[in-house]
Scaffold this active site. Structure first.
Site: not given
Length: 637
Positions: A427, A500, A502, A504
């Protein structure tokens, strides 16, 4: 002779007895100890009750999820498991069925014409993997009870006081928490399976009592698979191109039921069953269905000269947009493994093919306007597929193609060939930069993606093939896309999604999984797709450094080191914040990293979830959020 060789003697040979093999290797019998394996215990008991219904001995089945959420009862009004003593073992037949592998009433062919349980292991396997199990049998005007724990009897067969009407069996069990990591059942999974059983067995009443959520539902479908097809169509929001479905019911030595509709969707959707058991990986009955369908449609096209000049119709074109339910009942099914997700009987393919072809051909000739609409749909699919192949060819790369065809942002590995090579789909450019510097460039390649990935579940095929990020992925993998996918041409041994830690990042991973599931499913089936698990937190306690993948893991680490030095906690905003060496040690290094292998345990449930959560219909997502709002303890906004 080495010391190890000398110490390897007869005393090292272990012979497992009774149900010990089941407890030692549960995966051999239920496929694994995850949620799919846990629920497989229910299916084994329910299938036995369904077998009674299939053979005309039961009309009702009730499944109860008890208040603890971990105990299940399955009750039927069948004949009741025999309780008299077996002539050889002198034990009650009920005890044999529940404690001896390969003991059952389905081997002699006299009591069951067709059955889902064939090996005599289902009930005993459930018993072996249960902390406690109670069997209650009603027959001959009396009621009998026997209890078990982890496969062994804990009481003798007891005749309960008082006369009783009717007959049947009730099995109540609680899975063993020392075998299964989680023993909380999913009520929606149970409900869907039971409702499906009522569709496949016309006239069978199935009741589900959920004491956790205080609900009770009963299912009874007189039109069987026709009702089921309507439900599937509604769930998939598929627009049919004709009203009445084609339905075939054949009931002689082998009972065959199937129903079909063509829709405007771009994929095919076939749900197949053998003796009421879902076969997620298909088998010879599905192969026979596809062969008969293809022959009937081609015969109709040739008979009426409907093929336009320059159009070449493939099997995929004929089945595009098709939604079908295929259900067959046979006396001696040969399944691939105890989990029964694929049928292997070779004779079934010819039987289904031979029954379907003339019936479908006659239906099409008797319904010309409907048939012509279907053929128009097939021709349109052929033209679209030809355009798609041209688009795919512009981004695909075979193994021997020149390096100039690869995307410029791909940092390829140095190793030639694909053995042990890995492609990390990362990403963002910043994370891609850290990954490029931290990787082992000999066998690890990095492909950074920019921004949010396209949601391919709600995008047209044209939009998907024109998307730059998807073009780069397909070109880097070199195996093609959709019907042109060739796993043998894949340029890497593993594809690893790296985003990541998290919310997102999880969203991006979900978008990528949706793409691979819909357009490159063979890579998942072949075990090539993985998800990397980078840390979300760095925790420094004194001179020690710990890495936590999420909040729960962070709290576990802090609790374990409570009372020591004051911890310093760093939350990573993204992979791009990590130094290359840190990213290598935590996420890229095969010796220290964690990888999650992407596998499909339940194809039907996976299809439904992706359709609900990623499809165009927002109401399904709204319903999902509202039903689970109370379960959300923290939201990463």
């Amino acid at each position: 002779m080495s010391t190890a060789a000398k110490s390897y003697t007869a005393k090292n040979i272990v012979a497992l007895e009774g149900l010990d093999p089941v407890r030692k290797r549960p995966g051999m019998y239920i496929g694994g100890v995850g949620m799919a394996g846990l629920h497989h215990l229910i299916w084994e008991v329910v299938d036995n009750s369904v077998d009674e219904a299939m053979n005309g001995h039961a009309s009702e089945i009730t499944v109860t999820l008890h208040k603890d959420g971990q105990t299940i009862s399955v009750s039927d009004n069948g004949r009741g498991i025999p309780i008299d003593k077996h002539p050889k073992t002198k034990k009650p037949a009920l005890e044999m069925v529940l404690t001896v592998l390969h003991a059952g009433g389905k081997f002699d062919g006299d009591n069951y014409k067709t059955a889902g349980g064939l090996h005599g292991v289902g009930a005993s396997v459930v018993n072996a993997l249960s902390k406690q199990l109670t069997a209650v049998v009603r027959r001959d005007g009396a009621q009998y009870r026997m209890t078990f724990a982890r496969g062994k009897a804990t009481s003798k067969l007891q005749k309960l006081k008082g006369a009783i009407r009717g007959s049947g069996t009730t099995i109540t069990f609680t899975p063993d928490a020392t075998i299964f990591p989680k023993i909380d059942f999913n009520t929606e999974t149970i409900r869907l399976r039971l409702e499906t059983a009522s569709f496949l067995h016309r006239g069978l009443k199935v009741t589900y009592v959920d004491e956790v959520n205080k609900t009770k539902e009963s299912y009874l479908h007189e039109d069987g698979i026709v009702d089921y097809l309507a439900k599937v169509m509604k769930e998939r929001k598929a627009n049919p191109i004709h009203e009445a479905p084609f339905t075939l019911r054949k009931d002689d030595d082998t009972r065959l039921e199937l129903t079909v509709k063509w829709t405007e969707s771009t994929d095919e959707h076939i749900r197949s069953y053998v003796n009421g058991i879902p076969t997620g990986n298909g088998g010879t009955h599905e192969n026979g269905f596809k062969a008969g369908l293809n022959k009937a449609v081609r015969n109709y096209i040739d008979m009426h000269s409907l093929t336009p000049r320059g159009v070449k119709i493939s099997h995929e074109d004929i089945r595009e947009g098709l939604v079908a339910i295929v259900s067959i009942f046979i006396a001696e099914p040969q399944f691939q493994g105890q989990t029964k997700d694929r049928l292997n009987n070779s004779e079934v393919q010819a039987m289904v093919d031979g029954a379907l072809r003339p019936a479908l051909e006659q239906w099409m000739n008797n319904n010309r306007s409907t048939a012509d609409a279907i053929i128009a749909r097939i021709i349109a699919a052929s033209r679209a597929r030809a355009a798609s192949r041209a688009a795919s060819a512009s981004v695909s790369r075979k193994g021997g193609a020149k390096r100039t065809l690869l995307p410029g942002k791909l940092s390829d590995c140095l190793t030639g060939g694909k053995s042990k090579t890995e492609l990390f789909i990362v990403e963002g450019d910043s994370a891609g930069g850290s990954a490029k510097q931290g990787r082992d460039r000999n066998y690890q390649a990095i492909l950074p993606l920019r921004g949010k990935v396209l949601n391919t579940e709600s995008a047209t095929l044209k939009k998907i093939t024109e998307n730059k990020e998807i073009q780069d992925m397909v070109a880097s993998l070199g195996a093609g896309i959709g019907p042109n996918l060739d796993v043998a041409s894949l340029r890497y041994d593993r594809i690893i999604l790296l985003a990541d830690a998290d919310s997102d990042g999880h969203h991006i991973t979900t978008l990528l999984l949706t793409f691979f599931y819909r357009h490159m499913p063979a890579l998942i089936a072949d075990g090539r797709l993985f998800i990397a698990v980078p840390p979300l937190f760095r925790i420094d306690i004194g001179k020690e450094t710990h890495w936590a993948k999420d909040e729960e893991h962070r709290e576990e680490i802090l609790a374990k080191h409570k009372g020591r030095a004051i911890p310093e906690i760093t939350r990573f905003k993204g992979l791009g914040e990590m130094m290359p060496k840190v990213l290598w040690n935590t996420t890229l290094n095969p010796q220290t990293r964690t990888l999650l292998k992407v596998e499909i345990d339940d194809h039907l449930e996976t299809d439904r979830v992706i359709s609900d959560l990623m499809g165009r219909d927002a109401s399904a997502r709204f319903r999902f959020i509202m039903e689970r709002a109370e379960d959300a303890e923290g939201i990463d906004i």
